[in-house]
Design an enzyme around this catalytic site. Structure first.
Site, short mmCIF file in Angstrom:
data_model
loop_
_atom_site.label_atom_id
_atom_site.label_comp_id
_atom_site.label_asym_id
_atom_site.label_seq_id
_atom_site.Cartn_x
_atom_site.Cartn_y
_atom_site.Cartn_z
N ARG A 175 0.83 -1.21 0.00
CA ARG A 175 0.00 0.00 0.00
C ARG A 175 0.86 1.27 0.00
NH1 ARG A 175 -3.09 -2.82 -1.94
NH2 ARG A 175 -4.97 -3.70 -1.00
N LYS A 212 -5.56 2.28 0.40
CA LYS A 212 -6.67 1.36 0.11
C LYS A 212 -6.67 0.18 1.09
CE LYS A 212 -8.65 -1.43 -3.61
NZ LYS A 212 -8.46 -1.92 -5.00
#
Length: 225
Positions: A175, A212
């Site tokens: 991420r 996310k």
């Protein structure tokens, strides 16, 4: 008999070389001795993810051979850089590269080793980009994410088995890569805390950035001071 022994020794050496290309030396030795390698929890590892932005678009303008050649040149250099800094390559996934410091043998320099390695990788891609722009050729850029934390490491599969790592640390590092910017090395607070007093490194706080599936993560860009 001598000829047969020589052939057997050559085949054994070849098998050992192939095994060492797939697995870390310590894991390969354990596999040879026991027939299996035990999965281990390693408390502090620094995980690296890199991804090329624009590679897919660039590959559509090139022949398959040229695309693969370009990717192979980059990943071969990444392998060399990883070895130089004591980083263990885990795998490539398409045009993404994953590696980690502090495995399979834990050490206290994993964060510094990993960041020094990715800064060198970043510079290598930047040099290639500049050359391609000068020659009016299509180019790609790189995003890099780095995070430190615990992982489980072990071997998976029976055919084409590989040494791999799992855990939230891996997901967070991924991420950080996708939440980064091109030509930047994006690190987590955990990695920053281990390196903030290193005189040769400079950090730029990004504050908390939405990632996310992870909510907001405190992130920093790191560069050479």
């Amino acid at each position: 008999v001598r000829k047969s022994k020589s052939i057997i020794e050559k085949e054994r050496d070849r098998s050992n070389e192939l095994l060492l290309n797939i697995l870390p030396a310590e894991v390969a030795e354990e596999l040879k001795e026991k027939g299996e390698a035990e999965a281990k929890l390693i408390e502090e590892v620094t995980v690296i993810f890199t991804d090329f932005k624009g590679f897919t678009a660039m590959s559509e303008q090139l022949s398959p051979q040229d695309s693969v050649s370009d990717l192979n040149e980059c990943f071969s250099m990444f392998d060399q850089i990883s070895s130089k800094h004591g980083i263990e390559k885990i795998k490539t996934i398409g045009d993404a590269y994953m590696a980690a410091g502090g495995i399979p043998t834990p050490n206290s320099t994993h964060a510094k080793d990993a960041v020094n390695a990715v800064l060198e990788m970043r510079d290598f891609i930047a040099e290639g980009k500049a050359k391609k722009i000068a020659a009016d050729l299509p180019y790609f850029e790189i995003r890099i994410g780095v995070h430190t934390g615990p992982v489980v490491a072990g071997i998976v599969g029976l055919k084409k088995f590989q040494y791999d790592i799992w855990g939230d640390t891996v997901n967070t590092a991924s991420r950080l890569e996708s939440s980064g910017e091109v030509d930047k090395v994006n690190v987590s607070k955990a990695t920053y805390e281990l390196l903030k007093n290193e005189p040769e490194l400079s950090f730029e706080s990004r504050g908390k950035v939405a990632a996310k599936g992870k909510g907001e993560i405190e992130m920093y860009f790191v560069s050479k001071a």
